[in-house]
Enzyme design. Sequence first.
Site, PDB file in Angstrom:
ATOM      1  N   LYS A 191       0.841  -1.218   0.000  1.00  0.00           N
ATOM      2  CA  LYS A 191       0.000   0.000   0.000  1.00  0.00           C
ATOM      3  C   LYS A 191       0.868   1.256   0.000  1.00  0.00           C
ATOM      4  O   LYS A 191       0.648   2.177  -0.786  1.00  0.00           O
ATOM      5  CB  LYS A 191      -0.908   0.006   1.234  1.00  0.00           C
ATOM      6  CG  LYS A 191      -1.564   1.356   1.495  1.00  0.00           C
ATOM      7  CD  LYS A 191      -2.449   1.357   2.713  1.00  0.00           C
ATOM      8  CE  LYS A 191      -1.771   1.603   4.027  1.00  0.00           C
ATOM      9  NZ  LYS A 191      -1.438   2.985   4.364  1.00  0.00           N
ATOM     10  N   ASN A 192       1.846   1.283   0.889  1.00  0.00           N
ATOM     11  CA  ASN A 192       2.605   2.520   1.046  1.00  0.00           C
ATOM     12  C   ASN A 192       3.585   2.773  -0.092  1.00  0.00           C
ATOM     13  O   ASN A 192       4.232   3.815  -0.146  1.00  0.00           O
ATOM     14  CB  ASN A 192       3.313   2.544   2.410  1.00  0.00           C
ATOM     15  CG  ASN A 192       2.290   2.691   3.535  1.00  0.00           C
ATOM     16  OD1 ASN A 192       1.130   3.021   3.276  1.00  0.00           O
ATOM     17  ND2 ASN A 192       2.702   2.439   4.765  1.00  0.00           N
TER      18      ASN A 192
ATOM     19  N   CYS B 154      -5.465   7.543   9.090  1.00  0.00           N
ATOM     20  CA  CYS B 154      -5.648   6.969  10.420  1.00  0.00           C
ATOM     21  C   CYS B 154      -5.361   8.004  11.484  1.00  0.00           C
ATOM     22  O   CYS B 154      -4.436   8.805  11.344  1.00  0.00           O
ATOM     23  CB  CYS B 154      -4.699   5.786  10.616  1.00  0.00           C
ATOM     24  SG  CYS B 154      -5.238   4.267   9.834  1.00  0.00           S
TER      25      CYS B 154
ATOM     26  N   ARG C  56      -0.724  14.785  12.917  1.00  0.00           N
ATOM     27  CA  ARG C  56       0.100  14.414  11.755  1.00  0.00           C
ATOM     28  C   ARG C  56       0.289  15.656  10.894  1.00  0.00           C
ATOM     29  O   ARG C  56      -0.355  15.829   9.856  1.00  0.00           O
ATOM     30  CB  ARG C  56      -0.554  13.263  10.976  1.00  0.00           C
ATOM     31  CG  ARG C  56      -0.619  11.986  11.796  1.00  0.00           C
ATOM     32  CD  ARG C  56      -1.233  10.840  11.042  1.00  0.00           C
ATOM     33  NE  ARG C  56      -0.339  10.255  10.068  1.00  0.00           N
ATOM     34  CZ  ARG C  56      -0.668   9.225   9.303  1.00  0.00           C
ATOM     35  NH1 ARG C  56      -1.856   8.687   9.408  1.00  0.00           N
ATOM     36  NH2 ARG C  56       0.190   8.742   8.417  1.00  0.00           N
TER      37      ARG C  56
ATOM     38  N   ASP D  18       4.431   0.767  11.972  1.00  0.00           N
ATOM     39  CA  ASP D  18       3.258   0.074  11.432  1.00  0.00           C
ATOM     40  C   ASP D  18       3.180  -1.386  11.888  1.00  0.00           C
ATOM     41  O   ASP D  18       2.110  -2.003  11.840  1.00  0.00           O
ATOM     42  CB  ASP D  18       3.263   0.118   9.894  1.00  0.00           C
ATOM     43  CG  ASP D  18       3.132   1.525   9.362  1.00  0.00           C
ATOM     44  OD1 ASP D  18       2.828   2.438  10.154  1.00  0.00           O
ATOM     45  OD2 ASP D  18       3.349   1.725   8.151  1.00  0.00           O
TER      46      ASP D  18
ATOM     47  N   ARG E  15      -8.377  -0.694   4.276  1.00  0.00           N
ATOM     48  CA  ARG E  15      -7.491   0.343   3.744  1.00  0.00           C
ATOM     49  C   ARG E  15      -6.116  -0.246   3.418  1.00  0.00           C
ATOM     50  O   ARG E  15      -5.401   0.299   2.579  1.00  0.00           O
ATOM     51  CB  ARG E  15      -7.339   1.487   4.751  1.00  0.00           C
ATOM     52  CG  ARG E  15      -8.642   2.230   4.982  1.00  0.00           C
ATOM     53  CD  ARG E  15      -8.432   3.489   5.774  1.00  0.00           C
ATOM     54  NE  ARG E  15      -7.254   4.162   5.290  1.00  0.00           N
ATOM     55  CZ  ARG E  15      -6.335   4.729   6.048  1.00  0.00           C
ATOM     56  NH1 ARG E  15      -6.466   4.735   7.333  1.00  0.00           N
ATOM     57  NH2 ARG E  15      -5.302   5.310   5.508  1.00  0.00           N
TER      58      ARG E  15
HETATM   59  C1  EPZ Z   1       4.036   6.943   6.284  1.00  0.00           C
HETATM   60  O1  EPZ Z   1       3.221   7.989   6.799  1.00  0.00           O
HETATM   61  C2  EPZ Z   1       3.149   5.731   6.178  1.00  0.00           C
HETATM   62  N1  EPZ Z   1       2.047   6.023   5.266  1.00  0.00           N
HETATM   63  C3  EPZ Z   1       2.616   5.337   7.551  1.00  0.00           C
HETATM   64  O2  EPZ Z   1       1.902   4.133   7.413  1.00  0.00           O
HETATM   65  C4  EPZ Z   1       3.799   5.102   8.488  1.00  0.00           C
HETATM   66  O3  EPZ Z   1       3.309   4.844   9.778  1.00  0.00           O
HETATM   67  C5  EPZ Z   1       4.727   6.313   8.499  1.00  0.00           C
HETATM   68  O4  EPZ Z   1       5.130   6.669   7.144  1.00  0.00           O
HETATM   69  C6  EPZ Z   1       5.995   6.102   9.313  1.00  0.00           C
HETATM   70  O5  EPZ Z   1       6.696   5.009   8.816  1.00  0.00           O
HETATM   71  C7  EPZ Z   1       2.233   5.989   3.962  1.00  0.00           C
HETATM   72  O6  EPZ Z   1       3.321   5.734   3.455  1.00  0.00           O
HETATM   73  C8  EPZ Z   1       1.050   6.237   3.099  1.00  0.00           C
HETATM   74  P1  EPZ Z   1       5.962  10.404   8.252  1.00  0.00           P
HETATM   75  P2  EPZ Z   1       3.719   9.497   6.766  1.00  0.00           P
HETATM   76  O7  EPZ Z   1       5.798  11.686   7.529  1.00  0.00           O
HETATM   77  O8  EPZ Z   1       4.469   9.740   5.518  1.00  0.00           O
HETATM   78  C9  EPZ Z   1       6.091  13.652  11.762  1.00  0.00           C
HETATM   79  C10 EPZ Z   1       0.109   2.609   7.723  1.00  0.00           C
HETATM   80  O9  EPZ Z   1      -0.367   2.037   8.749  1.00  0.00           O
HETATM   81  N2  EPZ Z   1       5.918  14.687  10.712  1.00  0.00           N
HETATM   82  O10 EPZ Z   1       7.209   9.611   8.014  1.00  0.00           O
HETATM   83  O11 EPZ Z   1       2.545  10.326   7.078  1.00  0.00           O
HETATM   84  C11 EPZ Z   1       4.829  12.823  11.964  1.00  0.00           C
HETATM   85  O12 EPZ Z   1       3.905  13.471  12.786  1.00  0.00           O
HETATM   86  C12 EPZ Z   1       0.487   4.073   7.746  1.00  0.00           C
HETATM   87  O13 EPZ Z   1       0.251   2.021   6.654  1.00  0.00           O
HETATM   88  C13 EPZ Z   1       5.984  16.006  11.046  1.00  0.00           C
HETATM   89  O14 EPZ Z   1       6.178  16.386  12.208  1.00  0.00           O
HETATM   90  O15 EPZ Z   1       4.704   9.481   8.004  1.00  0.00           O
HETATM   91  C14 EPZ Z   1       5.383  11.549  12.537  1.00  0.00           C
HETATM   92  O16 EPZ Z   1       5.571  11.692  13.921  1.00  0.00           O
HETATM   93  C15 EPZ Z   1       0.050   4.788   8.965  1.00  0.00           C
HETATM   94  N3  EPZ Z   1       5.823  16.942  10.058  1.00  0.00           N
HETATM   95  C16 EPZ Z   1       6.762  11.415  11.871  1.00  0.00           C
HETATM   96  O17 EPZ Z   1       7.049  12.702  11.349  1.00  0.00           O
HETATM   97  C17 EPZ Z   1       5.609  16.589   8.754  1.00  0.00           C
HETATM   98  O18 EPZ Z   1       5.471  17.485   7.901  1.00  0.00           O
HETATM   99  C18 EPZ Z   1       6.828  10.401  10.726  1.00  0.00           C
HETATM  100  O19 EPZ Z   1       5.806  10.691   9.796  1.00  0.00           O
HETATM  101  C19 EPZ Z   1       5.558  15.236   8.431  1.00  0.00           C
HETATM  102  C20 EPZ Z   1       5.712  14.291   9.428  1.00  0.00           C
END
Ligand code: EPZ
Length: 424
Positions: free
Chosen positions: A22-23, A116, A121, A308, A401
């Site tokens: 998915k990701n 989710c 986020r 995840d 999802r």
């Molecule tokens: C991706 O989300 C995945 N989703 C998530 O999978 C996964 O949990 C996550 O990466 C971490 O591995 C997809 O790829 C579609 P991040 P993403 O930006 O890109 C903070 C699942 O279950 N952050 O790496 O949204 C954020 O709050 C899903 O399949 C900021 O502060 O994750 C978090 O604490 C859920 N500011 C951390 O970074 C920003 O602008 C990591 O988030 C962006 C992120």
Amino acid sequence: MEYYEINGGRRLVGEVVVHGAKNSVLPLLCATALADGVSVLHNCPSLSDVEASIAILRHLGCRVTREGTTVTVDASCLSRSDVPDVLMREMRSSIIFLGAILARTGEADVSMPGGCELGPRPIDLHLSALRKLGAGIEQRGGRLRCTGGTALCGAEITLTLPSVGATENIMLCACAAEGVTVICNAAREPEIVDLARFLRAMGAHIQGEGSGTVRIEGGRGKLHGCEHRVIGDRIVCATYLSAVACAGGEASLTGVEPEQLAAVTGVLRDAGAEILATAPDALTIRRDRPLDGGVVVRTSPYPGFPTDAQPVVMAALCNARRSSLFVETMFENRYRHVDELRRMGADIRVEDRVAVVGGTETGLRGAAVEAHDLRGGGALCVAALGAAGTTILTGLAHIRRGYASLPEDLRALGADITLHTEQN
Ligand code: EPZ
């Protein structure tokens, strides 16, 4: 009402081919919008998030067809640069369309994404990076209006944390930015590597994916369509490994690279499961004696232990003899499965980001539980398979999802799981 009825306590034995990630497929579908032509993606799982991405592409004017697990996107006719709020709210990764649309059309008009509920986020890193490439971004009335996409310029962008989504957005947008963009502290997840390979096949100039520094030389002509096979879903694989670890049995999982699961298999091995990489794309797991437990799991960006996989591995360890400790460092609110696992007899104490999973002498027992998010849903399935008696699991929309064939795959391993649909 829809629910799964799961009669647990059976050993899981057999073989499953893990579906596409998915990701990976979500950012790849965003990337197809960059091409002035036709892209073909193989191994696309049938998931509600994938359908939501296809709906966005169609809204933008692309022609999209699906035949089995192959999705074909003709983006030569892309004619719009806005995404309606109702489509943006469907999932978190709708925000990755921002970089792609801006790069392709020079402007974009989107709203804040859904996804989710794992705690706050923010998308600050996405927006500041796109601004650094020269985009003008105005936030008004819940909409993000972006301009300046025809005069983007490469830049050095240092992420304060290796955000997966921000890295993807920058990679897509930088393809249209004149000159060199360097992303420092880039995310290193396998899905980033898959996106870089896809963009290269479209004619983009990208190096360094999988390391903390990704270099994109942009603005060198239009990108074209290409053909690509999506990598296997390491989190779905982690879910099935956890299911066998929880219920006992012996299974072979193919379609994933064992290396991408090293952090998860390391923990499950330490907890007492036998896991072997049997081929470049296959793993076997065996668990005969009760799971021992006694592990410490701390989530972190790749190659660390994936957030995840935290819920599904926690579910397996609820059935272990000794206590384990979890530290969730990525998201504030990623223990929503804990209360549900407690209904099944799990002994879990949570203090802020730390969860102590007590060992069990009596084992888990079936109960009526509800999934509150995607991986929490996976976790409840895992626990139900290792529990004595019947579990009734609701909240299936979350599960769909990210799991394309959960009951079918688990039945192939001998699980007793049935989908019930009742009219209210
Ligand atoms: C991706 O989300 C995945 N989703 C998530 O999978 C996964 O949990 C996550 O990466 C971490 O591995 C997809 O790829 C579609 P991040 P993403 O930006 O890109 C903070 C699942 O279950 N952050 O790496 O949204 C954020 O709050 C899903 O399949 C900021 O502060 O994750 C978090 O604490 C859920 N500011 C951390 O970074 C920003 O602008 C990591 O988030 C962006 C992120």
